[in-house]
Design a protein around this motif. Structure first.
Motif, PDB file in Angstrom:
ATOM      1  N   LEU A   9       0.831  -1.201   0.000  1.00  0.00           N
ATOM      2  CA  LEU A   9       0.000   0.000   0.000  1.00  0.00           C
ATOM      3  C   LEU A   9       0.869   1.256   0.000  1.00  0.00           C
ATOM      4  CD1 LEU A   9      -2.895   1.082   0.075  1.00  0.00           C
ATOM      5  CD2 LEU A   9      -2.759   1.038   2.570  1.00  0.00           C
ATOM      6  N   ALA A  10       1.935   1.256   0.805  1.00  0.00           N
ATOM      7  CA  ALA A  10       2.839   2.406   0.845  1.00  0.00           C
ATOM      8  C   ALA A  10       3.558   2.575  -0.483  1.00  0.00           C
ATOM      9  CB  ALA A  10       3.848   2.227   1.984  1.00  0.00           C
ATOM     10  N   THR A  11       3.965   1.469  -1.098  1.00  0.00           N
ATOM     11  CA  THR A  11       4.642   1.540  -2.389  1.00  0.00           C
ATOM     12  C   THR A  11       3.706   2.077  -3.464  1.00  0.00           C
ATOM     13  OG1 THR A  11       6.045  -0.330  -1.783  1.00  0.00           O
ATOM     14  CG2 THR A  11       5.905   0.211  -4.124  1.00  0.00           C
ATOM     15  N   PHE A  12       2.466   1.618  -3.456  1.00  0.00           N
ATOM     16  CA  PHE A  12       1.476   2.089  -4.428  1.00  0.00           C
ATOM     17  C   PHE A  12       1.290   3.602  -4.299  1.00  0.00           C
ATOM     18  CE2 PHE A  12      -2.582   3.006  -6.274  1.00  0.00           C
ATOM     19  CZ  PHE A  12      -2.793   2.060  -7.257  1.00  0.00           C
ATOM     20  N   ALA A  13       1.114   4.064  -3.066  1.00  0.00           N
ATOM     21  CA  ALA A  13       0.908   5.494  -2.827  1.00  0.00           C
ATOM     22  C   ALA A  13       2.099   6.307  -3.321  1.00  0.00           C
ATOM     23  CB  ALA A  13       0.678   5.739  -1.340  1.00  0.00           C
ATOM     24  N   ALA A  14       3.311   5.821  -3.027  1.00  0.00           N
ATOM     25  CA  ALA A  14       4.514   6.537  -3.443  1.00  0.00           C
ATOM     26  C   ALA A  14       4.642   6.573  -4.965  1.00  0.00           C
ATOM     27  CB  ALA A  14       5.743   5.883  -2.821  1.00  0.00           C
ATOM     28  N   GLU A  15       4.273   5.479  -5.627  1.00  0.00           N
ATOM     29  CA  GLU A  15       4.359   5.425  -7.090  1.00  0.00           C
ATOM     30  C   GLU A  15       3.358   6.376  -7.742  1.00  0.00           C
ATOM     31  OE1 GLU A  15       6.368   3.498  -9.323  1.00  0.00           O
ATOM     32  OE2 GLU A  15       7.557   3.486  -7.490  1.00  0.00           O
ATOM     33  N   VAL A  16       2.155   6.436  -7.203  1.00  0.00           N
ATOM     34  CA  VAL A  16       1.161   7.364  -7.748  1.00  0.00           C
ATOM     35  C   VAL A  16       1.666   8.796  -7.634  1.00  0.00           C
ATOM     36  CG1 VAL A  16      -1.148   8.336  -7.434  1.00  0.00           C
ATOM     37  CG2 VAL A  16      -0.821   5.868  -7.320  1.00  0.00           C
ATOM     38  N   ARG A  17       2.173   9.142  -6.462  1.00  0.00           N
ATOM     39  CA  ARG A  17       2.658  10.506  -6.255  1.00  0.00           C
ATOM     40  C   ARG A  17       3.838  10.821  -7.170  1.00  0.00           C
ATOM     41  NH1 ARG A  17       3.713   9.947  -1.431  1.00  0.00           N
ATOM     42  NH2 ARG A  17       1.724  10.660  -0.565  1.00  0.00           N
ATOM     43  N   ALA A  18       4.769   9.873  -7.287  1.00  0.00           N
ATOM     44  CA  ALA A  18       5.968  10.104  -8.094  1.00  0.00           C
ATOM     45  C   ALA A  18       5.621  10.283  -9.576  1.00  0.00           C
ATOM     46  CB  ALA A  18       6.943   8.948  -7.910  1.00  0.00           C
ATOM     47  N   HIS A  19       4.778   9.428 -10.108  1.00  0.00           N
ATOM     48  CA  HIS A  19       4.423   9.522 -11.524  1.00  0.00           C
ATOM     49  C   HIS A  19       3.561  10.760 -11.787  1.00  0.00           C
ATOM     50  CE1 HIS A  19       6.176   5.822 -13.029  1.00  0.00           C
ATOM     51  NE2 HIS A  19       5.686   5.168 -11.987  1.00  0.00           N
ATOM     52  N   ARG A  20       2.690  11.091 -10.849  1.00  0.00           N
ATOM     53  CA  ARG A  20       1.858  12.288 -11.016  1.00  0.00           C
ATOM     54  C   ARG A  20       2.737  13.538 -11.047  1.00  0.00           C
ATOM     55  NH1 ARG A  20       0.021  15.817  -7.574  1.00  0.00           N
ATOM     56  NH2 ARG A  20       0.503  14.590  -5.704  1.00  0.00           N
ATOM     57  N   ASN A  21       3.702  13.608 -10.135  1.00  0.00           N
ATOM     58  CA  ASN A  21       4.602  14.759 -10.104  1.00  0.00           C
ATOM     59  C   ASN A  21       5.493  14.809 -11.346  1.00  0.00           C
ATOM     60  OD1 ASN A  21       3.633  15.711  -7.652  1.00  0.00           O
ATOM     61  ND2 ASN A  21       5.121  14.537  -6.445  1.00  0.00           N
ATOM     62  N   ARG A  22       5.898  13.629 -11.813  1.00  0.00           N
ATOM     63  CA  ARG A  22       6.729  13.576 -13.022  1.00  0.00           C
ATOM     64  C   ARG A  22       6.024  14.211 -14.210  1.00  0.00           C
ATOM     65  NH1 ARG A  22       6.391   9.885 -17.031  1.00  0.00           N
ATOM     66  NH2 ARG A  22       5.162   8.440 -15.746  1.00  0.00           N
ATOM     67  N   LEU A  23       4.699  14.001 -14.274  1.00  0.00           N
ATOM     68  CA  LEU A  23       3.912  14.545 -15.382  1.00  0.00           C
ATOM     69  C   LEU A  23       3.399  15.960 -15.112  1.00  0.00           C
ATOM     70  CD1 LEU A  23       1.931  11.284 -16.144  1.00  0.00           C
ATOM     71  CD2 LEU A  23       3.658  12.329 -17.620  1.00  0.00           C
ATOM     72  N   GLY A  24       3.646  16.445 -13.893  1.00  0.00           N
ATOM     73  CA  GLY A  24       3.202  17.786 -13.554  1.00  0.00           C
ATOM     74  C   GLY A  24       1.708  17.911 -13.348  1.00  0.00           C
ATOM     75  N   TRP A  25       1.054  16.832 -12.937  1.00  0.00           N
ATOM     76  CA  TRP A  25      -0.396  16.837 -12.748  1.00  0.00           C
ATOM     77  C   TRP A  25      -0.741  17.068 -11.282  1.00  0.00           C
ATOM     78  CZ3 TRP A  25      -1.549  11.632 -15.681  1.00  0.00           C
ATOM     79  CH2 TRP A  25      -1.341  11.829 -17.061  1.00  0.00           C
ATOM     80  N   SER A  26      -1.829  17.765 -11.061  1.00  0.00           N
ATOM     81  CA  SER A  26      -2.372  17.867  -9.710  1.00  0.00           C
ATOM     82  C   SER A  26      -3.164  16.603  -9.396  1.00  0.00           C
ATOM     83  CB  SER A  26      -3.289  19.090  -9.594  1.00  0.00           C
ATOM     84  OG  SER A  26      -4.467  18.886 -10.376  1.00  0.00           O
ATOM     85  N   GLN A  27      -3.566  16.459  -8.151  1.00  0.00           N
ATOM     86  CA  GLN A  27      -4.395  15.309  -7.779  1.00  0.00           C
ATOM     87  C   GLN A  27      -5.744  15.373  -8.487  1.00  0.00           C
ATOM     88  OE1 GLN A  27      -4.293  15.871  -3.526  1.00  0.00           O
ATOM     89  NE2 GLN A  27      -2.580  14.443  -3.246  1.00  0.00           N
ATOM     90  N   VAL A  28      -6.262  16.572  -8.654  1.00  0.00           N
ATOM     91  CA  VAL A  28      -7.534  16.732  -9.356  1.00  0.00           C
ATOM     92  C   VAL A  28      -7.400  16.323 -10.825  1.00  0.00           C
ATOM     93  CG1 VAL A  28      -9.233  18.422 -10.166  1.00  0.00           C
ATOM     94  CG2 VAL A  28      -8.381  18.531  -7.813  1.00  0.00           C
ATOM     95  N   THR A  29      -6.275  16.717 -11.456  1.00  0.00           N
ATOM     96  CA  THR A  29      -6.056  16.370 -12.863  1.00  0.00           C
ATOM     97  C   THR A  29      -5.990  14.861 -13.043  1.00  0.00           C
ATOM     98  OG1 THR A  29      -4.853  18.436 -13.259  1.00  0.00           O
ATOM     99  CG2 THR A  29      -4.499  16.636 -14.830  1.00  0.00           C
ATOM    100  N   CYS A  59      -4.370   4.309 -13.605  1.00  0.00           N
ATOM    101  CA  CYS A  59      -3.008   4.819 -13.401  1.00  0.00           C
ATOM    102  C   CYS A  59      -2.052   4.209 -14.416  1.00  0.00           C
ATOM    103  CB  CYS A  59      -2.539   4.522 -11.979  1.00  0.00           C
ATOM    104  SG  CYS A  59      -3.307   5.562 -10.714  1.00  0.00           S
ATOM    105  N   ASP A  60      -2.143   2.899 -14.628  1.00  0.00           N
ATOM    106  CA  ASP A  60      -1.284   2.255 -15.631  1.00  0.00           C
ATOM    107  C   ASP A  60      -1.491   2.883 -17.003  1.00  0.00           C
ATOM    108  OD1 ASP A  60       0.234   0.405 -14.207  1.00  0.00           O
ATOM    109  OD2 ASP A  60      -1.310  -1.142 -14.294  1.00  0.00           O
ATOM    110  N   ARG A  61      -2.757   3.118 -17.336  1.00  0.00           N
ATOM    111  CA  ARG A  61      -3.067   3.686 -18.652  1.00  0.00           C
ATOM    112  C   ARG A  61      -2.516   5.101 -18.790  1.00  0.00           C
ATOM    113  NH1 ARG A  61      -8.126   3.827 -18.026  1.00  0.00           N
ATOM    114  NH2 ARG A  61      -8.312   6.065 -17.624  1.00  0.00           N
ATOM    115  N   GLU A  62      -2.776   5.955 -17.821  1.00  0.00           N
ATOM    116  CA  GLU A  62      -2.391   7.362 -17.931  1.00  0.00           C
ATOM    117  C   GLU A  62      -0.898   7.580 -17.705  1.00  0.00           C
ATOM    118  OE1 GLU A  62      -4.346   9.621 -19.092  1.00  0.00           O
ATOM    119  OE2 GLU A  62      -6.034   8.214 -19.168  1.00  0.00           O
TER     120      GLU A  62
END
Length: 271
Positions: A9-29, A59-62
């Motif tokens: 669960l912690a790894t999943f959360a960290a991966e979502v945050r890392a990939h989202r930040n890499r793409l410059g997306w907000s949580q809403v985006t 997440c995998d798709r985007e």
């Protein structure tokens, strides 16, 4: 809920945050792209909510990943259940028909969230609230198969005692009975009740669940206190199917089962 560092669960959360930040997306985006609210994404990243399978697929798709978030989701699910129950999860997802006899509690696929929570709390008094909530989220996530594109056909026989036994509170039990009545009335699944007045029946040894697949042999599952067993031997599977069939034959009709559930709910209100 707080999860220990290094858990799936912690790894999943960290991966979502890392990939989202890499793409410059907000949580809403990110939420808009995969069909969830920004607050849901925030809860996942803070490990206060378990991600649904559709969330992982989105997440995998985007993120352009080759299924890595789905694999992490599978690890989260596996981690949330004891080793003896984990093999049931993929069976539920692949089965086209699930038949069951349950003498003790409402089957997990039909439990309300609060009924689930109360069952887990009373059976695991040593667990923290965070640990309880993680188990609740995992069990609720299992029910996603019922709203998928090709949900399995369910047919359960419940012992009447399940309907009378108050779990948690009268309010919790009222909501659980309402759900059973609603799904039994809507069609698409079958619920029968083995009444107190039923004579001899062969289901006293414990619960049995039968999983049927479109392109594979039928598998059965049974469990006892803190343990479970997958049954694949043809002769033993045949014996268990016979047991479930005989319990079903001794149970009330669909209409009579529905009437009994409604009567028990009315009696709960009267008290």
């Amino acid at each position: 809920m707080a999860a220990a560092e290094g858990t799936p669960l912690a790894t999943f959360a960290a991966e979502v945050r890392a990939h989202r930040n890499r793409l410059g997306w907000s949580q809403v985006t990110l939420g808009e792209k995969i069909g969830y609210s920004g607050s849901f994404v925030s809860d996942v990243e803070r490990r206060e909510r378990q991600p649904a399978l559709d969330f992982a697929k989105g997440c995998d798709r985007e993120f352009g990943l080759p299924g890595s978030m789905v694999r992490l989701h599978e690890l989260i699910q596996h981690n949330a259940y004891p080793a003896w129950f984990s093999p049931v999860i993929p069976l539920e997802r692949k089965a086209v028909r699930i038949h069951g006899w349950q003498p003790f509690v409402v089957p997990g696929l039909l439990q309300t969230e609060e009924y689930t929570r109360e069952l887990i709390r009373v059976s695991r008094p040593q667990d923290s609230e965070a640990a309880v909530e993680e188990l609740v989220a995992a069990r609720v996530e299992r029910q996603a198969i019922l709203t998928g594109d090709e949900p399995p056909m369910l047919w359960y026989v419940l012992d009447e005692g399940i309907l009378h036994r108050v779990v948690g509170s009268a309010e919790t039990m009222d909501a659980q009975l309402e759900r059973l009545i609603t799904v039994a009335s809507a069609g698409g699944l079958v619920i029968q009740v083995l009444s107190f007045r039923a004579g001899d029946q062969p289901g006293a040894d414990g619960p049995v669940t039968v999983f049927e697949f479109p392109d594979g042999p039928t598998v059965c599952y049974t469990e006892c206190y803190r343990g479970g067993r997958m049954v694949e031997d043809r002769d033993e599977v045949a014996d268990m199917i016979t047991t479930v069939s005989m319990v079903r034959a001794a149970a009330l009709s669909l209409r009579a089962s529905l009437e009994l559930m409604r009567r028990i709910r009315r009696e709960l209100h009267d008290h």
